[in-house]
Design an enzyme around this catalytic site. Structure first.
Site, PDB file in Angstrom:
ATOM      1  CG  HIS A   1      -5.017  -2.791  -0.209  1.00  0.00           C
ATOM      2  ND1 HIS A   1      -4.518  -2.109  -1.376  1.00  0.00           N
ATOM      3  CD2 HIS A   1      -4.487  -2.369   0.872  1.00  0.00           C
ATOM      4  CE1 HIS A   1      -3.463  -1.182  -0.580  1.00  0.00           C
ATOM      5  NE2 HIS A   1      -3.617  -1.300   0.498  1.00  0.00           N
TER       6      HIS A   1
ATOM      7  CB  SER B   1      -0.771  -0.090   1.290  1.00  0.00           C
ATOM      8  OG  SER B   1      -2.103   0.959   1.268  1.00  0.00           O
TER       9      SER B   1
ATOM     10  CG  ASP C   1      -6.385  -3.007  -3.791  1.00  0.00           C
ATOM     11  OD1 ASP C   1      -7.487  -2.400  -3.083  1.00  0.00           O
ATOM     12  OD2 ASP C   1      -5.185  -2.654  -3.731  1.00  0.00           O
TER      13      ASP C   1
END
Length: 350
Positions: free
Chosen positions: A323, A58, A271
């Protein structure tokens, strides 16, 4: 050659025996992390010769390359750091990489997965220039991007095909707050704000309850156990005003590739927050020669995703993962991580 769209900062770090870090025009995250490493290796010198890798997912897509650059630069200074960290490579999952490409991929992924309408996508394509500092002065662009956020509020942006937590107060309080208005002006060129969610759709609620317990806060020395802090999953005020990172880390990729470091990047393909399209757009901007053509990779005789090797970089997808890939595909994630450490790509056949 990738160039910074705005400005380039020259980092100058020195790690001394007094554990001091001198930084000119540095980024706080890289500076602080390198300070920690200096102190850690001083405390545990038996690990100084061990191979060293940095991994993250991320927003660590910015943090990890920035830290790797600091380590790399210090390792290559003739009269610099007294510490040599045996950095061999970095591993990045669903990483924020280059703001303009990340924004474009975020929008295109939402459209290609039927989250937004053709009309919304056309308006964004026509009015939003994510490479420009002036893109957010366009009202049509702002309203269309806000429409994407509105539609993602209905599902879990981090895992678009799994359920949301019904009655999630964290989601409700955020979208009811002044921080989010459907027609509000987008005030930052950074990636879209964090929406609540995860593989377990109620995970954020569990965390909020846990970290607001008196015994937990006291154990963590976050409070005295009586005067409690109000912990939340994400401080959006800080997030939306954070400016301490480069708009693109692709120039760092180029430096690390030239230095012979191992760079692997992977994407969970369900994601919506930092989608596979965003990462592909960013990596395409590097214009790296292809070493091994696009192919499936396997784990336990099943296709776990697809993989392509470039000169200096390996990119892979995880089929059906959101994610935080290891939360969705723990077994194949371990196999992939082991392959990264060994420097051998995962199996190309069943």
């Amino acid at each position: 050659m990738i160039k910074e769209k705005t400005f380039t900062l020259k980092d100058n770090y020195v790690c001394t025996s007094q554990h001091k870090l001198y930084a000119l025009f540095s980024f706080l995250s890289a500076r602080d992390a390198y300070t920690f490493l200096c102190n850690w290796f001083e405390k545990f010198p038996e690990h100084k010769e061990s191979t060293f890798y940095i991994a993250g997912e991320s927003y660590a897509g910015k943090y990890v390359p920035e830290l790797a650059e600091v380590v790399y630069d210090n390792n290559n200074k003739k009269n610099g750091s007294s510490l040599h960290i045996n950095l061999k490579g970095i591993l990045l999952g669903n990483p924020e990489t280059s703001d303009a490409e990340d924004w474009r991929g975020w929008v295109d992924y939402a459209w290609s997965h039927a989250v937004i309408s053709d009309e919304t996508h056309r308006i964004i394509t026509r009015t939003c220039n994510f490479s420009s500092d002036n893109t957010w002065s366009n009202d049509e662009c702002n309203e269309a991007v806000a429409e994407v956020l509105k539609q993602y509020h209905e599902i879990d942006i981090y895992s678009i095909y799994t359920s949301v937590c019904i009655g999630d107060s964290a989601r409700s309080s955020y979208f009811d707050s002044a921080l989010f208005k459907t027609n509000s002006r987008i005030s930052s060129k950074r990636m879209p704000p964090r929406l609540m969610g995860g593989y377990d759709p109620c995970l954020d609620d569990y965390a909020r309850v846990f970290y607001n317990r008196a015994d937990v806060q006291k154990s963590l020395h976050a409070s005295d156990g009586v005067n409690l802090k109000n912990w939340s999953i994400c401080n959006m005020e800080i997030f939306n005003n954070w400016t301490g990172s480069k708009p693109s880390v692709l120039p760092i990729y180029e430096k690390l590739i030239a230095g012979g470091l191992r760079i692997w990047v992977y994407s969970g393909d369900t994601d919506g927050r930092v989608p596979v399209l965003a990462t592909r757009y960013s990596l395409s901007a590097l214009e790296l020669p292809i070493k091994t053509a696009w192919r499936p990779w396997y784990h336990e005789k099943q296709v776990s995703g697809w993989l392509q090797e470039y000169e200096g970089l390996t990119f892979a997808t995880f089929r059906g993962a959101g994610h935080a890939v290891p939360c969705f595909k723990p077994s194949s994630s371990l196999a992939f991580f082991s392959a990264f450490l060994s420097g051998v790509p995962p199996p190309p056949s069943r």
